[in-house]
Write a protein that holds these residues in place. Structure first.
Motif, short mmCIF file in Angstrom:
data_model
loop_
_atom_site.label_atom_id
_atom_site.label_comp_id
_atom_site.label_asym_id
_atom_site.label_seq_id
_atom_site.Cartn_x
_atom_site.Cartn_y
_atom_site.Cartn_z
N LYS A 118 -51.72 -44.28 14.58
CA LYS A 118 -52.37 -45.31 13.77
C LYS A 118 -53.38 -46.11 14.60
O LYS A 118 -54.51 -46.33 14.17
CB LYS A 118 -51.30 -46.25 13.20
CG LYS A 118 -51.76 -46.90 11.92
CD LYS A 118 -50.61 -47.58 11.21
CE LYS A 118 -51.14 -48.30 9.99
NZ LYS A 118 -50.10 -49.10 9.36
N THR A 119 -52.99 -46.49 15.80
CA THR A 119 -53.91 -47.27 16.64
C THR A 119 -54.76 -46.37 17.52
O THR A 119 -55.76 -46.81 18.08
CB THR A 119 -53.12 -48.22 17.58
OG1 THR A 119 -52.25 -47.40 18.38
CG2 THR A 119 -52.29 -49.20 16.80
N GLY A 120 -54.35 -45.11 17.64
CA GLY A 120 -55.10 -44.17 18.49
C GLY A 120 -54.82 -44.37 19.97
O GLY A 120 -55.56 -43.88 20.81
N ILE A 121 -53.74 -45.10 20.28
CA ILE A 121 -53.42 -45.34 21.69
C ILE A 121 -52.49 -44.24 22.23
O ILE A 121 -51.44 -43.94 21.64
CB ILE A 121 -52.80 -46.73 21.91
CG1 ILE A 121 -53.85 -47.81 21.58
CG2 ILE A 121 -52.27 -46.90 23.34
CD1 ILE A 121 -53.32 -49.23 21.59
N ILE A 122 -52.93 -43.63 23.32
CA ILE A 122 -52.16 -42.56 23.95
C ILE A 122 -51.63 -43.09 25.28
O ILE A 122 -52.42 -43.42 26.17
CB ILE A 122 -53.05 -41.31 24.20
CG1 ILE A 122 -53.63 -40.83 22.86
CG2 ILE A 122 -52.29 -40.22 24.92
CD1 ILE A 122 -54.83 -39.92 23.01
N LYS A 123 -50.32 -43.19 25.41
CA LYS A 123 -49.74 -43.64 26.68
C LYS A 123 -49.30 -42.43 27.46
O LYS A 123 -48.51 -41.61 26.96
CB LYS A 123 -48.53 -44.54 26.42
CG LYS A 123 -48.92 -45.95 26.01
CD LYS A 123 -47.68 -46.81 25.87
CE LYS A 123 -48.06 -48.13 25.23
NZ LYS A 123 -46.97 -48.70 24.44
N ASN A 124 -49.81 -42.31 28.67
CA ASN A 124 -49.36 -41.23 29.56
C ASN A 124 -48.20 -41.78 30.37
O ASN A 124 -48.39 -42.56 31.30
CB ASN A 124 -50.51 -40.76 30.46
CG ASN A 124 -50.14 -39.51 31.22
OD1 ASN A 124 -48.98 -39.27 31.51
ND2 ASN A 124 -51.15 -38.71 31.55
N LEU A 125 -46.97 -41.40 30.01
CA LEU A 125 -45.78 -41.96 30.65
C LEU A 125 -45.62 -41.44 32.07
O LEU A 125 -44.96 -42.07 32.89
CB LEU A 125 -44.53 -41.63 29.81
CG LEU A 125 -44.58 -42.12 28.35
CD1 LEU A 125 -43.32 -41.68 27.61
CD2 LEU A 125 -44.73 -43.63 28.26
N THR A 126 -46.23 -40.29 32.37
CA THR A 126 -46.14 -39.73 33.71
C THR A 126 -47.02 -40.50 34.70
O THR A 126 -46.61 -40.80 35.81
CB THR A 126 -46.52 -38.23 33.70
OG1 THR A 126 -45.73 -37.59 32.71
CG2 THR A 126 -46.31 -37.57 35.04
N THR A 127 -48.24 -40.81 34.26
CA THR A 127 -49.17 -41.50 35.18
C THR A 127 -49.20 -43.01 34.93
O THR A 127 -49.88 -43.74 35.65
CB THR A 127 -50.61 -40.96 35.00
OG1 THR A 127 -51.03 -41.24 33.66
CG2 THR A 127 -50.70 -39.47 35.26
N ASN A 128 -48.51 -43.42 33.84
CA ASN A 128 -48.50 -44.84 33.46
C ASN A 128 -49.88 -45.38 33.08
O ASN A 128 -50.19 -46.53 33.35
CB ASN A 128 -47.94 -45.68 34.60
CG ASN A 128 -46.56 -46.19 34.22
OD1 ASN A 128 -46.28 -46.36 33.02
ND2 ASN A 128 -45.72 -46.41 35.22
N LYS A 129 -50.70 -44.53 32.53
CA LYS A 129 -52.04 -44.97 32.10
C LYS A 129 -52.18 -44.87 30.59
O LYS A 129 -51.45 -44.12 29.94
CB LYS A 129 -53.11 -44.12 32.80
CG LYS A 129 -53.31 -44.55 34.24
CD LYS A 129 -54.43 -43.81 34.91
CE LYS A 129 -54.53 -44.27 36.36
NZ LYS A 129 -55.07 -43.26 37.23
N GLU A 130 -53.13 -45.64 30.07
CA GLU A 130 -53.33 -45.68 28.63
C GLU A 130 -54.73 -45.18 28.28
O GLU A 130 -55.70 -45.53 28.94
CB GLU A 130 -53.18 -47.14 28.17
CG GLU A 130 -52.82 -47.27 26.72
CD GLU A 130 -52.56 -48.73 26.37
OE1 GLU A 130 -51.45 -49.21 26.58
OE2 GLU A 130 -53.51 -49.36 25.85
N ILE A 131 -54.82 -44.36 27.23
CA ILE A 131 -56.12 -43.85 26.77
C ILE A 131 -56.28 -44.23 25.30
O ILE A 131 -55.32 -44.15 24.53
CB ILE A 131 -56.17 -42.30 26.90
CG1 ILE A 131 -56.00 -41.87 28.36
CG2 ILE A 131 -57.47 -41.74 26.34
CD1 ILE A 131 -55.78 -40.38 28.53
N ARG A 132 -57.48 -44.67 24.94
CA ARG A 132 -57.74 -44.98 23.53
C ARG A 132 -58.62 -43.89 22.93
O ARG A 132 -59.65 -43.56 23.49
CB ARG A 132 -58.46 -46.33 23.40
CG ARG A 132 -57.50 -47.48 23.52
CD ARG A 132 -58.23 -48.81 23.56
NE ARG A 132 -57.27 -49.84 23.86
CZ ARG A 132 -56.58 -50.50 22.93
NH1 ARG A 132 -56.79 -50.25 21.66
NH2 ARG A 132 -55.70 -51.43 23.28
N SER A 133 -58.20 -43.37 21.78
CA SER A 133 -59.00 -42.32 21.14
C SER A 133 -60.00 -42.94 20.19
O SER A 133 -59.85 -44.07 19.75
CB SER A 133 -58.10 -41.35 20.39
OG SER A 133 -57.61 -41.96 19.25
#
Lengths: 419, 164
Positions: free
Chosen positions: B123-138
């Motif tokens: 819904k928000t387009g937020i992708i959390k990379n739990l391995t690297t602890n980084k966040e990407i917005r689509s």
């Protein structure tokens, strides 16, 4: 607003004003198409949509050309499903047996598509009809089911890339070489989400079949459509095929383009797309003795009469290399008959070619020409993705009909003038 | 709409023949197609997938054929979301029509490695990379596509129109 060809044609089928690229518009469809692979899914979606009849039984075409003559029980069941649906809906343009041809060669030949039309097909090479000045584009089965039910669909108005083609074509250089060169230049995603619009002196000189060959491969650059202006040649072609009321359509002067690309054909020899992407394009002289096990002449890209003529001219009086399987597939029954009358099929047979029925079979690794591991094929088709024509360890090179004929004789990919 | 799973990264220009080769197109069954998913990339590719895993593509994902069997095969293989640099246009329409969630993230794709654990809010387009602890917005889904999604896909959208 000055409009591109794409915007002009969309406007002809749309009640609201087409104002800018990116706008979503609802347009009425002129023809809706599916084949034996995509129609079964479209039929399922059509039923789920609660549709009881197609919007116009004359404006739906169902062409069973991919796995026909049926290659196995499963494909026979799929075609049976399409056949029964066509009968139930009273679909006028249903083709399966002796009247079937490769869909994108068949529909223009029957005068079912023409300039200014909006054609949507559950086949990515629906863009072929852009050669006639139609806004024609491939979609998935569910989109096609929606269009079959409603007679309309939505489009995002595309930005356009104008491709100006100047210079002179060399003796052995064809429309196929122009489009391969362009795809090599802009890449397989060079026209992603956009329309390609062709212009320039070479385009004006090209015959309709060459224009369709080029429009056919617009999708190989990611394009939504590949459009040619509808000129006097288009009108003559349409009139011969019985397409009524064809009109000339040119882009407005001053229309705005995302990008302009200039190509000069003078001095450019035949082009070949090397494995495994259509943009891996090289001049034929750069290749150097690539041996082939199979050559395929046919498909919606290059299975028309002019293609067969070009190849026959080269192969006449020669023999197919004994190490090569040369498969020739006239794209429609009419082309088959014409090639027979003109003696082209005799030339191919005497040379040792295999003549098959009109079918898409080998192009997509369906049937009638599947490659084993380690084998190489030169094909006049449109895609050379890994494993496209069979084994994941096989390789497909794409070239024109003259390059195909030369490869069939030499057993390797060579410039026809070196024969 | 939240999705959590392991990333399966594939390269640029992954075509529909790689996703589902033409020889398997003699069925429309999602499970059967799912069992052959990515057979054109590598034999037995699908065996590495656990239900709910996330497919990560490069540029021009889904180029080639219009076959809707491609998104169906991905769904059939148990992957409900594809994150990619960019999508080929026919595949993009097909994905939404089939209810496959597609997120375009451009060059940020470099921030996802094969095997990373991802947590995605569609819904928000937020992708959390739990391995690297980084966040990407689509990039946001276009308004009209969101409308079709809100109606439950193209089938209910057309059903409503047919009924009128």
């Amino acid at each position: 607003m000055a409009k591109t060809l794409a915007q002009k044609i969309l406007q002809m089928h749309c009640r609201e004003e087409v104002k800018e690229a990116g706008q979503i518009v609802q347009c009425e469809t002129s023809m809706v198409l599916a084949n034996d692979i995509t129609a079964p899914l479209a039929i399922d979606s059509f039923r789920k949509m609660g549709a009881k009849r197609v919007f116009d039984r004359e404006k739906v075409a169902l062409v069973c050309d991919h796995f026909t003559p049926n290659k196995d029980i499963d494909s026979a069941e799929q075609v049976k499903k399409v056949r029964e649906f066509a009968k139930e809906m009273g679909v006028v343009h249903y083709y399966e047996g002796g009247n079937v041809g490769v869909e994108h060669a068949l529909l223009p030949e029957l005068g079912l598509v023409g300039p200014g039309d909006i054609v949507v097909g559950a086949d990515s090479h629906t863009c072929t009809y852009g050669g006639l000045g139609a806004f024609a584009t491939g979609m998935g089965s569910t989109d096609i089911a929606g269009a079959m039910a409603l007679g309309e669909t939505w489009f995002k108005v595309p930005e356009s890339i104008r491709v100006n083609i100047a210079g002179e074509l060399e003796k052995y250089t064809t429309a196929k070489d122009i489009i391969l060169h362009l795809i090599g230049l802009i890449g397989v995603d060079g026209a992603l989400y956009r329309a390609l619009e062709f212009a320039g002196p070479v385009v004006d000189q090209l015959e309709m079949e060459g224009r369709m060959t080029m429009a056919n491969m617009a999708i190989e650059a990611g394009g939504k459509v590949g459009l040619f202006p509808s000129d006097q040649k288009t009108l003559e072609y349409c009139s011969q095929k019985g397409f009524e009321n064809a009109i000339e359509i040119f882009p407005d002067a001053g229309a705005s383009y995302y990008r302009k690309v200039e190509i000069n054909m003078t001095g450019m020899g035949p082009q070949v797309a090397c494995p495994h992407l259509p943009d891996n394009v090289k001049g034929i002289d750069e290749l150097g003795g690539i041996k082939v096990d199979q050559v395929v002449l046919g498909s919606c890209t290059n299975g028309r009469i002019s293609d067969l003529r070009q190849a026959a001219r080269i192969i006449e009086g020669q023999k197919v290399n004994p190490k090569v399987r040369f498969i020739v597939l006239p794209a429609t029954p009419k082309i088959y008959e014409q090639a027979l009358d003109e003696g082209l099929l005799g030339i191919f047979i005497k040379a040792g070619a295999i003549i098959g029925p009109p079918t898409c079979g080998p192009c997509l690794g369906g049937h009638m020409g599947i490659l084993a591991s380690g084998e190489k094929c030169l094909a006049t088709t449109n895609r050379n993705f890994k494993g496209r024509m069979g084994s994941l360890e096989s390789e497909v090179y794409l070239g024109s009909p003259v390059v195909a004929a030369a490869a069939a004789i030499a057993g390797e990919i060579i410039h026809p003038e070196k024969l | 709409m939240n999705y959590k799973g392991q990333a399966h990264k594939v390269g640029d220009h992954i075509d529909t023949d790689a996703i589902i080769p033409a020889r398997f197109l003699v069925t429309t069954d999602a499970t059967e197609l799912g069992n052959k998913c990515f057979e054109g990339l590598e034999e037995g590719w699908v065996k590495r997938v656990n239900k709910g895993d996330i497919l990560v593509g490069g540029k021009n994902f889904g180029c080639g054929s219009s076959r809707e069997h491609a998104p169906i095969a991905i769904l059939g293989a148990g992957m409900p979301v594809v994150v990619a640099h960019s999508f080929a246009r026919i595949f993009y329409r097909n994905g939404f029509n089939m209810g496959l969630v597609l997120l375009e993230i451009g060059d940020d794709i470099a921030g996802i490695n094969d095997g990373d654990e991802l947590d995605i809010d569609a819904k928000t387009g937020i992708i959390k990379n739990l391995t690297t602890n980084k966040e990407i917005r689509s990039r946001p889904v276009p308004e009209f596509m969101a409308e079709i999604l809100a109606k439950g896909g193209l089938i209910p959208y057309v059903r409503e129109k047919v009924a009128q």
